[in-house]
Design an enzyme around this catalytic site. Structure first.
Site, short mmCIF file in Angstrom:
data_model
loop_
_atom_site.label_atom_id
_atom_site.label_comp_id
_atom_site.label_asym_id
_atom_site.label_seq_id
_atom_site.Cartn_x
_atom_site.Cartn_y
_atom_site.Cartn_z
N SER A 233 0.83 -1.22 0.00
CA SER A 233 0.00 0.00 0.00
C SER A 233 0.86 1.26 0.00
CB SER A 233 -0.97 0.00 1.18
OG SER A 233 -0.32 -0.30 2.38
N HIS A 263 -2.09 -8.85 2.17
CA HIS A 263 -1.69 -7.62 2.86
C HIS A 263 -2.78 -7.31 3.91
CE1 HIS A 263 0.38 -3.93 3.48
NE2 HIS A 263 -0.04 -3.22 2.46
N HIS A 309 5.83 -12.97 7.52
CA HIS A 309 5.96 -11.57 7.12
C HIS A 309 7.05 -11.43 6.07
CE1 HIS A 309 6.22 -7.18 7.42
NE2 HIS A 309 4.99 -7.27 7.88
N ARG A 318 3.61 -5.30 17.20
CA ARG A 318 2.20 -4.87 17.18
C ARG A 318 1.31 -6.00 17.69
NH1 ARG A 318 1.99 -3.23 10.96
NH2 ARG A 318 2.91 -5.31 10.91
N ASP A 364 -1.85 -9.04 12.37
CA ASP A 364 -3.23 -9.48 12.18
C ASP A 364 -3.63 -10.68 13.04
OD1 ASP A 364 -3.65 -7.53 10.26
OD2 ASP A 364 -2.83 -8.80 8.68
N1 AMX Z 1 1.32 -20.11 6.11
C1 AMX Z 1 1.67 -20.94 5.09
N2 AMX Z 1 2.64 -20.70 4.22
C2 AMX Z 1 3.35 -19.57 4.39
C3 AMX Z 1 3.09 -18.68 5.43
C4 AMX Z 1 2.02 -18.97 6.31
N3 AMX Z 1 1.65 -18.15 7.29
N4 AMX Z 1 3.96 -17.63 5.35
C5 AMX Z 1 4.74 -17.89 4.28
N5 AMX Z 1 4.37 -19.04 3.68
C6 AMX Z 1 4.87 -19.63 2.45
C7 AMX Z 1 4.58 -18.67 1.31
O1 AMX Z 1 3.25 -18.81 0.84
C8 AMX Z 1 5.63 -19.07 0.30
O2 AMX Z 1 5.18 -20.25 -0.34
P1 AMX Z 1 5.37 -20.45 -1.94
O3 AMX Z 1 6.83 -20.28 -2.18
O4 AMX Z 1 4.86 -21.85 -2.16
O5 AMX Z 1 4.54 -19.39 -2.58
C9 AMX Z 1 6.81 -19.44 1.18
O6 AMX Z 1 6.27 -19.73 2.50
C10 AMX Z 1 7.86 -18.36 1.32
O7 AMX Z 1 7.24 -17.18 1.80
P2 AMX Z 1 8.04 -16.16 2.72
O8 AMX Z 1 9.29 -15.77 2.02
O9 AMX Z 1 8.17 -16.71 4.10
O10 AMX Z 1 7.03 -14.97 2.83
P3 AMX Z 1 6.66 -13.86 1.73
O11 AMX Z 1 7.52 -12.70 1.97
O12 AMX Z 1 6.60 -14.44 0.36
O13 AMX Z 1 5.16 -13.55 2.14
C11 AMX Z 1 3.35 -13.12 3.62
C12 AMX Z 1 4.84 -12.87 3.32
C13 AMX Z 1 2.91 -12.23 4.77
C14 AMX Z 1 2.52 -12.76 2.36
C15 AMX Z 1 3.16 -14.62 3.98
O14 AMX Z 1 3.88 -14.90 5.16
C16 AMX Z 1 1.71 -15.00 4.16
O15 AMX Z 1 1.02 -15.30 3.18
N6 AMX Z 1 1.20 -15.01 5.43
C17 AMX Z 1 -0.18 -15.28 5.72
C18 AMX Z 1 -1.02 -14.07 5.34
C19 AMX Z 1 -0.78 -12.91 6.30
O16 AMX Z 1 -0.77 -13.07 7.50
N7 AMX Z 1 -0.63 -11.69 5.73
C20 AMX Z 1 -0.52 -10.46 6.56
C21 AMX Z 1 0.79 -9.75 6.41
C22 AMX Z 1 0.81 -8.48 7.23
C23 AMX Z 1 -0.05 -7.43 6.60
O17 AMX Z 1 0.25 -6.90 5.55
N8 AMX Z 1 -1.16 -7.12 7.21
#
Ligand code: AMX
Length: 426
Positions: A233, A263, A309, A318, A364
């Site tokens: 964002s 996000h 994250h 947070r 979150d």
């Molecule tokens: N559950 C399952 N798998 C997860 C995971 C979780 N909580 N967090 C990361 N992974 C997976 C990713 O999907 C990715 O898989 P892929 O290679 O098969 O696509 C792999 O682990 C590597 O990811 P990463 O390098 O650890 O994280 P990222 O920087 O690519 O993504 C985030 C970060 C937040 C999108 C990811 O951790 C996620 O999807 N978390 C759950 C959703 C969430 O809580 N989002 C909120 C973020 C904060 C915000 O903006 N409000």
């Protein structure tokens, strides 16, 4: 002139000069290298932006102008806005001046209500909120003054005007969306005697006999206010604003990014998963049940919302602050208890999956359970709360960027065949 504008007017020209001198002297120094993995990987870790409002060291989490979150979490959101912009916490007089300024600007143009009223009933609250902001673009001081030939040195002032007008009005807009979609459809008038966060809580119309919901809203607004410049964002808003599209365009654009499930929308997904778990096990699950359900979710190809994250590699401070709020106010609440138990189980499961960089909870993972406790149970709405808060940081960043005189954002993209050439692949 407001005290905030006066303070910034005393700082901005010198800051702009300092940045100019800094880039002139060190402009050719290398800050970051970019690997092919990063080119195809969302530019993760590429140091290619400046953001002076806040920073997120992976091992600490959010730091605003040198203050760790634990030191400032009990400050009012409007104090945080002042801090983001000036680098200092406001004095009592400065805070009162800012609050009076926001109150004076808080009347929402009536056409905003009409536009929201004509949107289809099943519109997502985020689509409604961003529309509410965008539709006010005709009020933009920046756009008007730009058309009049405003000099570049005044861009930040006009952006500050837009920021204050937007920040003053969005709590009422967000609250109306809540009332309209989920309650009786009637607006609750603002109370000029309340601070910005408490007034938002008041306009939402949530039962709050002991005043603790107002405390939660202040905390919520403070904790979500800013998180560096490269998240979806903030980065989207920055790019749009760099084209000198005013803050109405750039904020609503950036918040459209916050509406994505990876996000800001993750907070609605998160509580859904908690309740789904409780539903499956008929109440508070045991730790063994939680562990199994975590694996089941992962094996079904789903993420565990609220965990992981892109930058952080520790428990999000947070999350810690929200968790402490729940532990203080309603430790026995069953949903909050489940959230606490999940925190004890999920990281140890995620640690076993090599590809996951961060097994710890993000902001979150706890916030939804606190809102739920107060009867704010409509998950769809949670990202709007996030957005009202994040507007503070996005606005502050835009004011700084225009104050620094930064140019239009334009990284270079390359086709795959060129990248192959660069790395020497066939
Ligand atoms: N559950 C399952 N798998 C997860 C995971 C979780 N909580 N967090 C990361 N992974 C997976 C990713 O999907 C990715 O898989 P892929 O290679 O098969 O696509 C792999 O682990 C590597 O990811 P990463 O390098 O650890 O994280 P990222 O920087 O690519 O993504 C985030 C970060 C937040 C999108 C990811 O951790 C996620 O999807 N978390 C759950 C959703 C969430 O809580 N989002 C909120 C973020 C904060 C915000 O903006 N409000």
């Amino acid at each position: 002139m407001s005290l905030l504008k006066e303070k910034l007017a005393g700082k901005m020209p010198a800051q702009a000069e300092a940045i100019k001198g800094f880039t002139k002297e060190y402009g050719s120094k290398v800050v970051s290298e970019v690997t092919l993995q990063q080119v195809y990987g969302g530019m993760r870790g590429v140091k290619g932006l400046v953001c002076d409002t806040s920073e997120v060291p992976p091992d600490k989490g959010l730091i605003i102008r040198g203050y760790e979150l634990g030191e400032i979490k009990d400050r009012l959101p409007e104090e945080i806005f002042w801090l983001l912009l000036t680098g200092d916490l406001p004095t009592e007089t400065e805070l009162e001046n800012l609050q009076a300024d926001l109150t004076a600007r808080s009347e929402v143009p009536s056409y905003v209500w009409s536009v929201l009223d004509t949107m289809p009933e099943d519109s997502h609250p985020m689509a409604m909120f961003n529309t509410g902001i965008l539709i006010m673009q005709r009020e933009s001081v920046f756009a008007r003054r730009y058309a009049e030939g405003m000099p570049k040195s005044e861009y930040w002032e006009a952006t500050l005007e837009d920021s204050l007008n937007i920040i003053a009005r969005i709590p009422a807009i967000a609250a109306y969306i809540y009332r309209k979609k989920f309650r009786d459809g009637k607006r609750v008038e603002g109370d000029v005697n309340l601070d910005w966060g408490a007034n938002f809580a008041h306009m939402l119309g949530i039962e709050d006999s002991d005043g603790s919901f107002k405390k939660l809203m202040r905390l919520y607004m403070t904790l979500h206010s800013d998180h560096e410049g490269g998240n979806v964002s903030a980065f989207s808003a920055r790019t749009i604003n760099s084209a000198l599209s005013d803050l109405y365009y750039s904020l609503s654009g950036g918040l459209n990014g916050l509406a994505g499930p990876l996000h800001g929308l993750a907070n609605q997904e998160c509580l859904k998963w908690v309740l789904e778990t409780m539903d499956k096990f008929d109440g508070n699950p045991t730790k063994e049940q939680l562990e199994k359900y975590t694996w089941d979710t992962l094996n079904a190809g789903r993420v565990i919302p609220g965990y992981g994250h892109a930058v952080l590699r520790v428990t999000d401070p947070r999350f810690t602050a929200f968790h402490a709020f729940g532990a203080e106010h309603f430790p026995e609440d069953p949903v909050f208890k489940t959230v606490s138990d999940i925190f004890e189980v999920v990281p140890s499961v995620l640690k076993q999956i090599e590809k996951i960089s961060n097994p710890w909870p993000n902001v979150d993972a706890a916030s939804g359970s606190l809102l739920y406790h107060y009867g704010l149970k409509e998950f769809e709405y949670y990202t709007v709360l996030f957005s009202v808060s994040r507007a503070l940081g996005i606005a502050a960043q835009a004011i700084m960027q225009r104050g620094y005189g930064l140019p239009i954002t334009r990284p270079k993209s390359l086709p795959t065949h060129k990248l192959k050439e660069i790395v020497g692949a066939n």
